[in-house]
Design an enzyme around this catalytic site. Structure first.
Site, mmCIF file in Angstrom:
data_model
loop_
_atom_site.group_PDB
_atom_site.id
_atom_site.type_symbol
_atom_site.label_atom_id
_atom_site.label_comp_id
_atom_site.label_asym_id
_atom_site.label_seq_id
_atom_site.Cartn_x
_atom_site.Cartn_y
_atom_site.Cartn_z
ATOM 1 N N SER A 191 -58.649 22.849 11.682
ATOM 2 C CA SER A 191 -58.340 22.405 10.450
ATOM 3 C C SER A 191 -57.354 23.037 9.468
ATOM 4 O O SER A 191 -56.945 22.421 8.366
ATOM 5 C CB SER A 191 -59.906 22.341 9.604
ATOM 6 O OG SER A 191 -60.545 23.537 9.793
ATOM 7 N N HIS A 219 -61.121 16.336 12.099
ATOM 8 C CA HIS A 219 -59.777 15.874 11.698
ATOM 9 C C HIS A 219 -58.923 15.000 12.651
ATOM 10 O O HIS A 219 -57.686 14.799 12.519
ATOM 11 C CB HIS A 219 -59.156 17.131 11.369
ATOM 12 C CG HIS A 219 -59.475 18.175 10.535
ATOM 13 N ND1 HIS A 219 -59.411 17.934 8.893
ATOM 14 C CD2 HIS A 219 -60.295 19.146 10.470
ATOM 15 C CE1 HIS A 219 -60.057 18.649 8.306
ATOM 16 N NE2 HIS A 219 -60.839 19.444 9.149
ATOM 17 N N LYS A 250 -63.947 12.166 5.824
ATOM 18 C CA LYS A 250 -62.599 12.531 5.808
ATOM 19 C C LYS A 250 -61.564 11.188 6.129
ATOM 20 O O LYS A 250 -61.725 10.547 5.091
ATOM 21 C CB LYS A 250 -62.207 13.824 6.864
ATOM 22 C CG LYS A 250 -62.923 14.986 6.388
ATOM 23 C CD LYS A 250 -62.826 16.108 7.200
ATOM 24 C CE LYS A 250 -63.372 17.569 6.624
ATOM 25 N NZ LYS A 250 -63.999 18.270 7.519
HETATM 26 C C1 LIG Z 1 -65.096 19.426 7.385
HETATM 27 C C2 LIG Z 1 -65.318 19.925 8.359
HETATM 28 C C3 LIG Z 1 -66.623 19.863 8.656
HETATM 29 C C4 LIG Z 1 -67.864 19.856 7.834
HETATM 30 O O1 LIG Z 1 -68.027 18.420 7.739
HETATM 31 P P1 LIG Z 1 -68.965 17.868 6.310
HETATM 32 O O2 LIG Z 1 -69.240 16.397 6.484
HETATM 33 O O3 LIG Z 1 -67.590 17.916 5.267
HETATM 34 O O4 LIG Z 1 -69.782 18.899 6.056
HETATM 35 C C5 LIG Z 1 -66.849 20.284 10.127
HETATM 36 N N1 LIG Z 1 -66.056 20.742 11.030
HETATM 37 C C6 LIG Z 1 -64.701 20.673 10.669
HETATM 38 C C7 LIG Z 1 -63.818 20.935 11.726
HETATM 39 C C8 LIG Z 1 -64.431 20.327 9.486
HETATM 40 O O5 LIG Z 1 -63.049 20.256 9.096
#
Ligand SMILES: *Cc1c(COP(=O)(O)O)cnc(C)c1O
Length: 391
Positions: A191, A219, A250
């Site tokens: 990320s 991602h 996302k």
């Molecule tokens: C954002 C993210 C999460 C958490 O997901 P949420 O639904 O925002 O709690 C888990 N793993 C990665 C790699 C992330 O970037």
């Protein structure tokens, strides 16, 4: 405000014991340019920092689907999944996601954080092992730590270093009990760096050591692969990774998370994952939006192509290595420098944010630039010109 029903005197700092106040090192954080603030305002500037990679967050089709779902099924879900909290929408979205990911079934979780933090410990017992890439997301880190606190061996292997993982798995197996099992966990797209895992390589190692592979597509879901289902599809290992986690908040522009897996793992997790069992299930609105988003992601490949081509263009202009992702790190080093760069770009009309420790390692503060289908090509080029003036 006096006299308004429910008005209360706020809790004063005097109610917090002094030894507790001394615990909060607010000034030290400020001196080190480390304090974080939440800005309660409509964000300004062209978005180059969110994870809305497909530009779906404000798509009227998602907003309409969310509204219709709420009008038909209610504002809240009312209970956890195993009580009354499973609606036809939960089932429909789980089927849609399983078909997209090429797995037998799929389980919804309220957030990706909750999924990683509670699935990892639920799968492992004392004497077992979990191996995690050094740059995995905080939610994976917390899941691993929770497992460790229950007697599970935690091995953190160097970022993307399959040789290190291979050696750690061999060493652990030599002393492990006969029935002990191992889990390997990795982000698909990392990320803060935008680089990607080698899933075929990890699968080969897992087969060699009889370990189970769990990947996080937070991602990559919506962005990679022919149908946009993620890195598993992009690297041609769909249907081979036993546990594929992803988020709905996302690229899919909604909220929530999922774990795609087969029926045996699903049964196990429905009975053991505390984040699945002991939490009110997702409400109808985000489910409706996510259903619309999955269909749009499949049918409108131009969205992911656009996001990825912008990122490719920025990396090329800055002489950075290419990766199949919409995340471009621009390294500043010092916190203060990263903050100054972000402030400068914000003045120029770009919403770009600095990322500092503990999100990244000491001395590795950076701008984390993200691209998305909602951006215009000309905006990307203006941003590139502004980035080239930073020093
Ligand atoms: C954002 C993210 C999460 C958490 O997901 P949420 O639904 O925002 O709690 C888990 N793993 C990665 C790699 C992330 O970037």
């Amino acid at each position: 405000m006096d006299g308004v029903p429910g008005w209360k005197v706020p809790v004063s700092d005097a109610e917090i014991p002094t030894r507790w106040l001394q615990r909060f090192d607010i000034e030290a954080r400020e001196r080190a340019s480390r304090s974080r603030t939440r800005r309660i305002e409509e964000p300004k500037g062209i978005d180059f920092c969110s994870n809305d990679y497909l530009g779906l967050r404000l798509d009227p089709r998602l907003m309409g689907a969310a509204a219709r779902a709420a009008l038909e099924f209610g504002a809240g879900s009312g209970a956890s999944r195993l009580l009354r909290g499973t609606s036809p929408l939960h089932g429909e979205l789980e089927r849609e996601l399983a078909a997209w990911k090429g797995t037998e079934t799929c389980l919804l979780f309220n957030t990706g954080f909750q999924c990683n933090a509670t699935v990892i410990p639920a799968l492992l017992n004392s004497g077992d092992a979990v191996f995690s890439d050094a740059l995995n997301h905080a939610s994976i880190v917390d899941g691993c730590r929770m497992a460790r606190s229950r007697g599970v061996h935690l091995g953190i292997y160097r970022h993307l270093a399959l040789g290190d993982l291979d050696a750690q798995l061999s060493n652990w197996r030599r002393t492990a009990g006969k029935a002990a099992v191992a889990l390997v966990v990795t982000d698909c797209v990392f990320s803060m760096d935008g680089d990607v895992a080698d899933l075929p390589g990890l699968l080969a190692l897992c087969r060699k050591h009889e370990a189970l592979l769990m990947v996080d597509e937070a991602h990559s879901s919506g962005l990679l692969g022919e149908s946009g289902s993620g890195l598993t599809e992009h690297q041609a290992v769909s249907g081979q990774v036993p546990l594929v986690m992803g988020t709905l908040g996302k690229a899919l522009g909604s909220f929530g998370a999922y774990l795609a897996c087969n029926g045996i793992l699903m049964d196990q997790l429905i009975n053991t994952s505390r984040g699945f069992i002991f939490s009110t299930s997702l409400p109808p609105a985000p489910l409706g939006a996510a259903l619309a988003a999955v269909r749009i992601a499949k049918l409108e490949p131009w969205r992911r192509e656009r996001a990825l081509s912008y990122a490719r263009r920025i990396r090329e202009a800055l002489g950075l290595p290419q990766h199949p992702s919409a995340i471009v790190p621009v390294h500043a080093g010092e916190d203060a420098r990263a903050l100054a760069w972000a402030a400068h770009l914000q003045d120029e009309g770009f919403d770009v944010r600095a990322v500092r420790p503990p999100t990244v390692a000491e001395g590795q503060s950076r701008l984390r630039i993200t691209t998305g289908a909602h951006q215009e090509e000309a905006q990307v080029d203006t941003l590139i010109a502004a980035l080239k003036t930073l020093s």
